[in-house]
Motif scaffolding. Structure first.
Motif, PDB file in Angstrom:
ATOM      1  N   ASP A  21      28.913  19.806  26.682  1.00 54.79           N
ATOM      2  CA  ASP A  21      30.078  18.997  26.201  1.00 54.79           C
ATOM      3  C   ASP A  21      30.615  18.158  27.248  1.00 54.79           C
ATOM      4  O   ASP A  21      30.490  18.569  28.583  1.00 54.79           O
ATOM      5  CB  ASP A  21      31.145  19.466  25.392  1.00 54.79           C
ATOM      6  CG  ASP A  21      31.911  20.318  26.082  1.00 54.79           C
ATOM      7  OD1 ASP A  21      32.569  20.024  27.113  1.00 54.79           O
ATOM      8  OD2 ASP A  21      32.267  21.489  25.552  1.00 54.79           O
ATOM      9  N   ARG A  23      33.490  17.809  28.515  1.00 52.99           N
ATOM     10  CA  ARG A  23      34.640  18.828  29.606  1.00 52.99           C
ATOM     11  C   ARG A  23      33.534  19.411  30.514  1.00 52.99           C
ATOM     12  O   ARG A  23      33.927  19.513  31.800  1.00 52.99           O
ATOM     13  CB  ARG A  23      35.274  19.566  28.726  1.00 52.99           C
ATOM     14  CG  ARG A  23      36.092  20.435  29.190  1.00 52.99           C
ATOM     15  CD  ARG A  23      37.226  21.338  28.351  1.00 52.99           C
ATOM     16  NE  ARG A  23      36.254  22.013  27.360  1.00 52.99           N
ATOM     17  CZ  ARG A  23      35.482  23.012  27.568  1.00 52.99           C
ATOM     18  NH1 ARG A  23      35.533  23.801  28.686  1.00 52.99           N
ATOM     19  NH2 ARG A  23      34.841  23.538  26.622  1.00 52.99           N
ATOM     20  N   GLU A  55      36.266  26.862  33.601  1.00 56.17           N
ATOM     21  CA  GLU A  55      37.365  26.246  34.057  1.00 56.17           C
ATOM     22  C   GLU A  55      37.942  26.936  35.117  1.00 56.17           C
ATOM     23  O   GLU A  55      38.722  26.761  36.007  1.00 56.17           O
ATOM     24  CB  GLU A  55      38.235  25.890  33.101  1.00 56.17           C
ATOM     25  CG  GLU A  55      37.728  24.653  31.890  1.00 56.17           C
ATOM     26  CD  GLU A  55      36.869  25.398  30.758  1.00 56.17           C
ATOM     27  OE1 GLU A  55      36.545  26.819  30.977  1.00 56.17           O
ATOM     28  OE2 GLU A  55      36.546  24.659  30.096  1.00 56.17           O
TER      29      GLU A  55
END
Length: 130
Positions: A21, A23, A55
């Motif tokens: 995606d 991100r 992340e």
């Protein structure tokens, strides 16, 4: 998610660069830029399958990749042995039978060197993190 190969018995879920995606794709792009390599290693693709894993891990690891100590240590590690020099080259008839041109050989050597640069730093980050 996909398996690294349908032929392997071990299954490691990953997010491919094509399936990422926006991100995750942005982080993958940052990883490639920061590491100076044209690919994203399997570990990062796997971390993308864990909610928040990519992340968090990248936010902690990225500053380490900028460290001169890390980069000098990785350079020293790579100078100890190089995979490209330790691999016996295939004879020309074998390369020809496989359809590998001199350009293909050059690209393969470049890819091995890229993996050496990326993995030597990743190994040292793991060592420094423990």
């Amino acid at each position: 998610m996909n398996a690294t190969s349908p032929h392997h018995l071990d299954y490691i879920p990953t997010v491919s660069e094509k399936e990422a995606d926006p991100r995750v794709a942005a982080i993958f792009s940052d990883i490639k830029t920061t590491l100076g390599v044209p690919f994203v290693n399997l570990i990062w693709k796997h971390l993308a399958t864990i909610p928040g894993g990519l992340e968090l891990t990248w936010s902690l690891a990225k500053p380490l990749y900028a460290s001169q100590v890390l980069n000098e240590s990785a350079r020293t590690l790579r100078q100890q042995t190089t995979l490209v020099e330790s691999v016996t080259p295939w004879p020309a008839p074998v390369r020809q039978a496989l359809g590998l041109s001199p350009l293909d050989k050059s690209e393969i050597v470049s890819l091995i060197e890229d993996y050496g640069r990326a993995n030597s730093r990743a190994l040292l980050i793991l060592k420094y993190s423990l």
